[in-house]
Design an enzyme around this catalytic site. Structure first.
Site, PDB file in Angstrom:
ATOM      1  N   ALA A  66       0.867  -1.181   0.000  1.00  0.00           N
ATOM      2  CA  ALA A  66       0.000   0.000   0.000  1.00  0.00           C
ATOM      3  C   ALA A  66       0.899   1.225   0.000  1.00  0.00           C
ATOM      4  O   ALA A  66       2.035   1.171   0.494  1.00  0.00           O
ATOM      5  CB  ALA A  66      -0.886  -0.013   1.239  1.00  0.00           C
ATOM      6  N   GLY A 111       0.633  -5.003   0.757  1.00  0.00           N
ATOM      7  CA  GLY A 111      -0.504  -5.124  -0.166  1.00  0.00           C
ATOM      8  C   GLY A 111      -0.121  -5.789  -1.483  1.00  0.00           C
ATOM      9  O   GLY A 111      -0.970  -6.383  -2.150  1.00  0.00           O
ATOM     10  N   GLU A 114      -0.344  -9.337  -0.755  1.00  0.00           N
ATOM     11  CA  GLU A 114      -1.784  -9.642  -0.615  1.00  0.00           C
ATOM     12  C   GLU A 114      -2.470  -9.702  -1.983  1.00  0.00           C
ATOM     13  O   GLU A 114      -3.348 -10.533  -2.197  1.00  0.00           O
ATOM     14  CB  GLU A 114      -2.441  -8.587   0.285  1.00  0.00           C
ATOM     15  CG  GLU A 114      -1.973  -8.711   1.729  1.00  0.00           C
ATOM     16  CD  GLU A 114      -2.451  -7.569   2.611  1.00  0.00           C
ATOM     17  OE1 GLU A 114      -2.061  -6.409   2.338  1.00  0.00           O
ATOM     18  OE2 GLU A 114      -3.210  -7.818   3.552  1.00  0.00           O
ATOM     19  N   GLU A 134       4.148  -5.059   7.527  1.00  0.00           N
ATOM     20  CA  GLU A 134       3.313  -4.032   8.175  1.00  0.00           C
ATOM     21  C   GLU A 134       3.694  -3.792   9.633  1.00  0.00           C
ATOM     22  O   GLU A 134       3.559  -2.673  10.125  1.00  0.00           O
ATOM     23  CB  GLU A 134       1.825  -4.421   8.077  1.00  0.00           C
ATOM     24  CG  GLU A 134       1.232  -4.272   6.681  1.00  0.00           C
ATOM     25  CD  GLU A 134       1.426  -5.489   5.787  1.00  0.00           C
ATOM     26  OE1 GLU A 134       2.193  -6.404   6.156  1.00  0.00           O
ATOM     27  OE2 GLU A 134       0.811  -5.537   4.715  1.00  0.00           O
TER      28      GLU A 134
END
Ligand code: COA
Length: 257
Positions: A66, A111, A114, A134
């Site tokens: 992200a 992300g 993911e 994270e």
């Protein structure tokens, strides 16, 4: 399809979706997520499509997570929207009716990892590195990583990766079932295309039914869905064609009916 942060092209019934912010290691900002959402929504309407490949532009990254600049603005309230937005787009990819292959050509972090895990399976280049870093930022994965990593590699591996934030090599990702294969960088997209074309040459309704039945395992009704899909396919043109072609020693011509 015209987008700014992703490229989408379709060739021989295979769509290629490329995250295209290489100067930011293809970090997933709100615009990338919105464009992914629109792209997959539009691709879902293209009935001639047989497979999708997702990759990252540039030699360094699939996606480095992200976008931390946007992430930093999250509050407890907006954090819910942030996580749920990403979760729903990645769920749409996991639920996509035809196979989605991730071609992981470098960093797949946060992300990015993911997103790769939301795809149905993954091929990676030898320089690929995977991780859920994270915890280093004081948060946890928010786009489904705690669930999909646990499903793919088991709780022990998920706990090690998510609580330590460690990056793992393509080799280790292969050992733990995170990826299906390691392919030399310059052959990665061709290898994905070869598999995609092989999928594209199979009976289309059977390919879609396979995904439905396999997906149903997560909902605990896999055997029921398998039997129902199997039975429905027995009434299809392509079932008759596939079995007749085998017995007549010729190639099948499937119609997707
Ligand atoms: N969000 C926003 N920008 C990012 C980013 C992210 N997740 N990952 C990389 N970038 C940007 C960097 O800020 C840099 O931009 P700049 O040139 O404007 O400074 C550019 O991409 C290149 O990254 P850089 O860190 O210089 O490359 P590197 O090869 O030295 O390191 C990584 C590569 C992947 C190890 C490092 O970029 C990194 O740790 N990224 C964050 C990974 C992460 O924590 N992801 C989870 C987010 S929830």
């Amino acid at each position: 399809m015209n987008f700014e942060c992703i490229d989408v092209s379709v060739e021989e019934s295979i769509a290629l979706v490329t995250l295209n912010r290489p100067d930011k290691l293809n970090a997933l900002n709100a615009q990338v997520l919105n464009e992914l959402n629109s792209a997959f929504t539009q691709l879902a309407t293209q009935s001639q499509l047989r497979c999708v490949i997702v990759t990252g532009a540039g030699p360094k990254a699939f996606a480095a997570g992200a976008d931390i600049r946007e992430l930093q603005e999250c509050t407890p309230k907006s954090g819910t929207d942030f996580a749920e937005r990403g979760q729903s787009i990645f769920q749409m990819i996991e639920d996509f009716p035809i196979p989605v292959i991730a071609a992981v050509n470098g960093f797949a972090l946060g992300g990015g990892c993911e997103l790769a895990m939301a795809c149905h399976f993954r091929y990676a280049s030898p320089n690929a590195q995977f991780g859920q870093p994270e915890v280093k930022l004081g948060i946890i994965p928010g786009y489904g990583g705690t669930q999909r990593l646990t499903r793919l590699c088991g709780p022990a591996m998920a706990i090690e990766l998510i609580t330590s934030g460690v990056m793992i090599s393509a080799e280790r990702a292969l050992q733990c079932g995170l990826i299906n294969a390691i392919v030399p960088s310059e052959q990665l997209l061709d290898a994905c295309r070869k598999t995609a074309l092989s999928i594209a040459s199979m009976a289309p309704l059977a390919v879609r039914a396979s995904l439905k039945a396999i997906r149903a395992q997560a909902h605990g009704n896999g055997m029921d869905v398998e039997a129902r899909e199997f039975a429905e396919l027995c009434g299809s043109h392509d079932f008759h064609e596939g079995t007749s072609a085998f017995l007549e020693k010729r190639s099948a011509t499937f119609k997707g009916q």
